[in-house]
Design an enzyme around this catalytic site. Structure first.
Site, short mmCIF file in Angstrom:
data_model
loop_
_atom_site.label_atom_id
_atom_site.label_comp_id
_atom_site.label_asym_id
_atom_site.label_seq_id
_atom_site.Cartn_x
_atom_site.Cartn_y
_atom_site.Cartn_z
N HIS A 167 0.87 -1.19 0.00
CA HIS A 167 0.00 0.00 0.00
C HIS A 167 0.90 1.23 0.00
O HIS A 167 1.56 1.53 1.01
CB HIS A 167 -0.91 -0.02 1.23
N GLU A 170 1.47 4.00 2.71
CA GLU A 170 2.01 3.60 4.01
C GLU A 170 3.54 3.72 3.97
O GLU A 170 4.28 2.74 4.02
CB GLU A 170 1.53 2.18 4.35
N HIS A 260 3.41 -2.80 6.79
CA HIS A 260 2.32 -1.87 6.49
C HIS A 260 2.21 -0.76 7.52
O HIS A 260 2.91 -0.75 8.53
CB HIS A 260 0.98 -2.63 6.49
N GLU A 336 1.91 -3.89 11.26
CA GLU A 336 1.23 -2.61 11.11
C GLU A 336 1.88 -1.58 12.04
O GLU A 336 2.09 -1.85 13.22
CB GLU A 336 -0.26 -2.74 11.47
ZN ZN Z 1 -1.48 -1.67 4.31
#
Ligand code: ZN
Length: 375
Positions: A167, A170, A260, A336
């Site tokens: 992504h 990010e 991420h 994350e």
């Molecule tokens: Zn992500």
């Protein structure tokens, strides 16, 4: 005269009106061929020593509106150091308040990691005799899908995969990768040297070059969310996943970490592959020990907060770590990091930052070292 611009590497904003500094009206441009948006990155010129109020009018329709609660935007004059500024979220608008001390100032959702910096990262890493740099294929826009291979592959060696920034918005994921690589390539670091005696690391610091350059939040140029393409990647629609997955099948995978950022949660945490068909007690214990060990070596990582755990058999198999864990029978995890700050140990001036992400990336090597025999 005030001017707002974003026609540069990773830039994203639409300016509706910037005639009055106290009433600058902006909107975030959605990803090309998709509806996602949240990433912004723009330049303001011509408002030195002037109180500015910048309203992002479509913030309430962004992909993760809960990401705006308790969030503060970042700013920089020198494009090196990024600090947080006063930010409110009200009535569906994100309101940035700042009095620039220079003619030109940059604002962003998080400290940007541009494609130019990405090329610098590869060039810098490529100077190490430990590194092989290869291009696995090209994106829709003709950018390279870059792989760094560190150490020698071999029958007796384990294959550890690190991928970041599926992504593209990010950006903390690539800052993390930079810190990880710096430590892994440090010949004075005994942990890195010991690991490289018995393992080969495959690192994709940027899975989504087109989305990165285009200033996307979540997708590539075709509008594909790469972390929903792993079960059957199409070479036209998601060449990034197609090529990386093929290389994984060639090398084998003993550990995969997919890096991420999460818009809403003010924590660093890991999401595991609990919902896959082959999930078992051994892998569950390994995951628990990995997380616990990381918390012990770096208190910016925590294990209390995270995503709800999927029930066995309920996993979305198009997600990278679910696919990889099932196919290779290995530990595969999504890391994350916050866009905001860490609630446990906040650092208000900068929030979660490139420097902190880099330290977290470096510290995972201690965890891999501790658990090496079980991976
Ligand atoms: Zn992500």
């Amino acid at each position: 005269m005030i001017r707002i611009s974003a026609a540069f590497d990773g830039g994203n904003i639409i300016c509706d009106d910037c005639r009055a500094p106290a009433d600058i009206r902006l909107r975030i441009r959605p990803d090309t061929n998709a509806d996602f948006f949240q990433w912004f990155y723009f330049r303001l010129n011509g408002a030195r020593d002037t109180d500015c109020v910048m309203r992002i009018l479509n913030a309430g329709a962004a992909s993760y509106p809960q990401g705006w609660d308790g969030y503060r935007a970042v700013a920089s004059y020198d494009r090196q150091s990024w600090f947080r500024i006063a930010t409110d979220y009200r009535d569906g608008e994100l309101i940035l308040r700042h009095r620039p001390e220079r003619d030109t100032v940059y604002y962003a959702y998080f400290a940007p990691y541009t494609m130019e910096r990405h090329l610098d990262l590869l060039a810098c890493a490529g100077q190490s005799p430990l590194v092989r740099h290869s291009s696995l294929g090209l994106t829709a826009h003709g950018q390279d899908i870059d792989l760094l291979t560190i150490g020698d592959a071999g029958e007796a060696k384990k294959s550890f995969w690190i991928i970041a920034r599926q992504h593209p918005g990010e950006t903390m994921a690539e800052w993390w990768a930079e810190g990880f690589l710096e430590r892994l390539l440090d010949r004075a670091d005994a942990v890195s040297r010991a690991l490289l005696e018995n393992a080969c690391f495959y690192v994709v610091p940027n899975m989504n070059p087109d989305g990165s350059r285009l200033g996307h939040l979540r997708t590539n140029a075709a509008g594909a969310n790469l972390n929903r393409e792993w079960d059957a990647p199409d070479p036209e629609r998601s060449p990034e996943v197609y090529h990386v997955r093929a290389k994984m099948r060639e090398s084998g995978v003993n550990l995969c970490l997919d890096v991420h950022g999460d818009e809403a949660l003010p924590y660093n945490f890991i999401a595991g592959a609990h919902g896959i068909p082959s999930w078992n007690a051994t892998r569950d214990r390994l995951l628990t020990d990995f997380k616990r060990s990381w918390q012990q070596v770096n208190p910016d990582f925590q294990t209390q907060h995270g995503y709800p755990i999927a029930r066995k058999g309920k996993a979305n198999m198009s997600i990278c770590v679910n696919h990889v864990s099932e196919y290779f029978g290995c530990l595969a995890m999504t890391l994350e990091m916050p866009f905001k700050d860490t609630a446990d140990r906040p650092f208000p001036e900068v929030g979660w930052s490139p420097e902190r992400a880099k330290r977290l990336g470096a510290s995972v090597l201690d965890v891999i070292y501790r658990l090496f025999d079980r991976l």
